[in-house]
Write a protein that holds these residues in place. Structure first.
Motif, PDB file in Angstrom:
ATOM      1  N   GLY A  96      -0.928   2.693   4.869  1.00  0.00           N
ATOM      2  CA  GLY A  96      -2.096   3.554   5.020  1.00  0.00           C
ATOM      3  C   GLY A  96      -3.355   2.717   4.922  1.00  0.00           C
ATOM      4  O   GLY A  96      -4.458   3.231   4.917  1.00  0.00           O
ATOM      5  N   ASP A  97      -3.177   1.407   4.818  1.00  0.00           N
ATOM      6  CA  ASP A  97      -4.287   0.478   4.649  1.00  0.00           C
ATOM      7  C   ASP A  97      -5.077   0.375   5.950  1.00  0.00           C
ATOM      8  O   ASP A  97      -4.560  -0.091   6.967  1.00  0.00           O
ATOM      9  CB  ASP A  97      -3.747  -0.893   4.254  1.00  0.00           C
ATOM     10  CG  ASP A  97      -4.826  -1.885   3.872  1.00  0.00           C
ATOM     11  OD1 ASP A  97      -5.999  -1.680   4.256  1.00  0.00           O
ATOM     12  OD2 ASP A  97      -4.489  -2.865   3.190  1.00  0.00           O
ATOM     13  N   PRO A 103      -1.957  10.093  -2.017  1.00  0.00           N
ATOM     14  CA  PRO A 103      -1.825  10.593  -0.647  1.00  0.00           C
ATOM     15  C   PRO A 103      -0.919   9.677   0.179  1.00  0.00           C
ATOM     16  O   PRO A 103      -1.039   8.458   0.128  1.00  0.00           O
ATOM     17  CB  PRO A 103      -3.263  10.570  -0.119  1.00  0.00           C
ATOM     18  CG  PRO A 103      -4.098  10.737  -1.348  1.00  0.00           C
ATOM     19  CD  PRO A 103      -3.362   9.988  -2.426  1.00  0.00           C
ATOM     20  N   GLY A 104       0.004  10.282   0.894  1.00  0.00           N
ATOM     21  CA  GLY A 104       0.963   9.531   1.691  1.00  0.00           C
ATOM     22  C   GLY A 104       2.308   9.365   1.021  1.00  0.00           C
ATOM     23  O   GLY A 104       3.278   8.944   1.659  1.00  0.00           O
ATOM     24  N   ALA A 105       2.399   9.703  -0.268  1.00  0.00           N
ATOM     25  CA  ALA A 105       3.660   9.549  -1.005  1.00  0.00           C
ATOM     26  C   ALA A 105       4.785  10.348  -0.354  1.00  0.00           C
ATOM     27  O   ALA A 105       5.933   9.892  -0.308  1.00  0.00           O
ATOM     28  CB  ALA A 105       3.480   9.967  -2.456  1.00  0.00           C
ATOM     29  N   PHE A 112       0.843  -1.207   0.000  1.00  0.00           N
ATOM     30  CA  PHE A 112       0.000   0.000   0.000  1.00  0.00           C
ATOM     31  C   PHE A 112       0.873   1.250   0.000  1.00  0.00           C
ATOM     32  O   PHE A 112       0.637   2.189  -0.759  1.00  0.00           O
ATOM     33  CB  PHE A 112      -0.905  -0.017   1.235  1.00  0.00           C
ATOM     34  CG  PHE A 112      -1.937   1.083   1.282  1.00  0.00           C
ATOM     35  CD1 PHE A 112      -3.262   0.806   1.001  1.00  0.00           C
ATOM     36  CD2 PHE A 112      -1.587   2.378   1.626  1.00  0.00           C
ATOM     37  CE1 PHE A 112      -4.223   1.818   1.055  1.00  0.00           C
ATOM     38  CE2 PHE A 112      -2.537   3.388   1.683  1.00  0.00           C
ATOM     39  CZ  PHE A 112      -3.861   3.103   1.392  1.00  0.00           C
ATOM     40  N   ALA A 113       1.887   1.261   0.859  1.00  0.00           N
ATOM     41  CA  ALA A 113       2.773   2.420   0.975  1.00  0.00           C
ATOM     42  C   ALA A 113       3.589   2.622  -0.299  1.00  0.00           C
ATOM     43  O   ALA A 113       3.719   3.756  -0.788  1.00  0.00           O
ATOM     44  CB  ALA A 113       3.698   2.248   2.177  1.00  0.00           C
ATOM     45  N   LYS A 144      -6.617   7.472   1.632  1.00  0.00           N
ATOM     46  CA  LYS A 144      -7.607   8.032   0.717  1.00  0.00           C
ATOM     47  C   LYS A 144      -8.971   8.179   1.382  1.00  0.00           C
ATOM     48  O   LYS A 144      -9.913   8.619   0.763  1.00  0.00           O
ATOM     49  CB  LYS A 144      -7.755   7.132  -0.512  1.00  0.00           C
ATOM     50  CG  LYS A 144      -6.512   6.997  -1.328  1.00  0.00           C
ATOM     51  CD  LYS A 144      -6.780   6.040  -2.473  1.00  0.00           C
ATOM     52  CE  LYS A 144      -5.513   5.610  -3.137  1.00  0.00           C
ATOM     53  NZ  LYS A 144      -5.722   4.608  -4.155  1.00  0.00           N
ATOM     54  N   GLU A 145      -9.057   7.758   2.642  1.00  0.00           N
ATOM     55  CA  GLU A 145     -10.347   7.819   3.325  1.00  0.00           C
ATOM     56  C   GLU A 145     -10.801   9.268   3.468  1.00  0.00           C
ATOM     57  O   GLU A 145     -10.007  10.155   3.721  1.00  0.00           O
ATOM     58  CB  GLU A 145     -10.236   7.204   4.728  1.00  0.00           C
ATOM     59  CG  GLU A 145      -9.991   5.730   4.722  1.00  0.00           C
ATOM     60  CD  GLU A 145      -9.910   5.180   6.130  1.00  0.00           C
ATOM     61  OE1 GLU A 145     -10.051   5.942   7.098  1.00  0.00           O
ATOM     62  OE2 GLU A 145      -9.711   3.974   6.254  1.00  0.00           O
ATOM     63  N   LYS A 146     -12.098   9.466   3.322  1.00  0.00           N
ATOM     64  CA  LYS A 146     -12.671  10.795   3.507  1.00  0.00           C
ATOM     65  C   LYS A 146     -12.813  11.088   4.985  1.00  0.00           C
ATOM     66  O   LYS A 146     -13.179  10.224   5.768  1.00  0.00           O
ATOM     67  CB  LYS A 146     -14.059  10.886   2.870  1.00  0.00           C
ATOM     68  CG  LYS A 146     -14.067  11.035   1.395  1.00  0.00           C
ATOM     69  CD  LYS A 146     -15.490  11.263   0.937  1.00  0.00           C
ATOM     70  CE  LYS A 146     -15.534  11.585  -0.535  1.00  0.00           C
ATOM     71  NZ  LYS A 146     -16.907  11.833  -0.978  1.00  0.00           N
TER      72      LYS A 146
END
Length: 147
Positions: A116-117, A19-21, A9-10, A135-137
């Motif tokens: 980020g999972d 997001p998170g990159a 995921f990362a 990516k969660e809202k």
């Protein structure tokens, strides 16, 4: 020295500039400077490949592997011991089997799992997690109105 286990995921977030990159980039920079050690289960390495291939084609998947190889991340084989620990986690939690390999590796190395999972929230009391943006809202409520 800090140890990181990178989940697919990362790494996908990093390679696809999701997001998170930026957080993954910071960790990779730390690995390059030899201020920390990086690891990934070969199972999650394969997961990174097949997800990229399925979504973007074989050329991009091959490119991701080439880029990945430039980083000092040790690939760890799924031997009997690691598979046993992953299988125990799979039996205990409703989580993808491949994710159990990342968690089992992080646990065995006493490392931070970089992900980020949101599936990993179920086992956050058992393993240390370095969360990247997801990516969660996020829902914000102001004066009884959702934004």
């Amino acid at each position: 020295m800090t140890k990181y286990v990178l989940d697919s995921f990362a790494m996908i977030a990093y390679f696809e500039d999701e997001p998170g990159a930026d957080k993954v980039s910071e960790i990779l920079s730390t690995l390059i400077r030899r201020k920390a050690k990086g690891f990934m289960s070969v199972i999650n390495w394969g997961e990174m490949y097949y997800n990229t291939m399925r979504e973007q084609g074989i050329e991009e998947a091959e490119s991701v592997l080439t880029q990945f190889d430039k980083y000092p991340i040790q690939l760890v084989e799924a031997d009997r011991r690691l598979t046993y620990e992953a299988a125990k986690l799979k039996a205990k939690y409703k989580i993808a089997y491949a994710d159990c390999f990342a968690a089992a590796l992080a646990s065995s190395l006493k490392a931070l799992l970089v992900t980020g999972d949101p599936e990993f929230k179920k086992m956050s009391h058992e393993i240390s997690i370095e969360w990247i943006a997801t990516k969660e809202k996020t829902v914000v409520i102001l004066d009884d109105k959702k934004l």
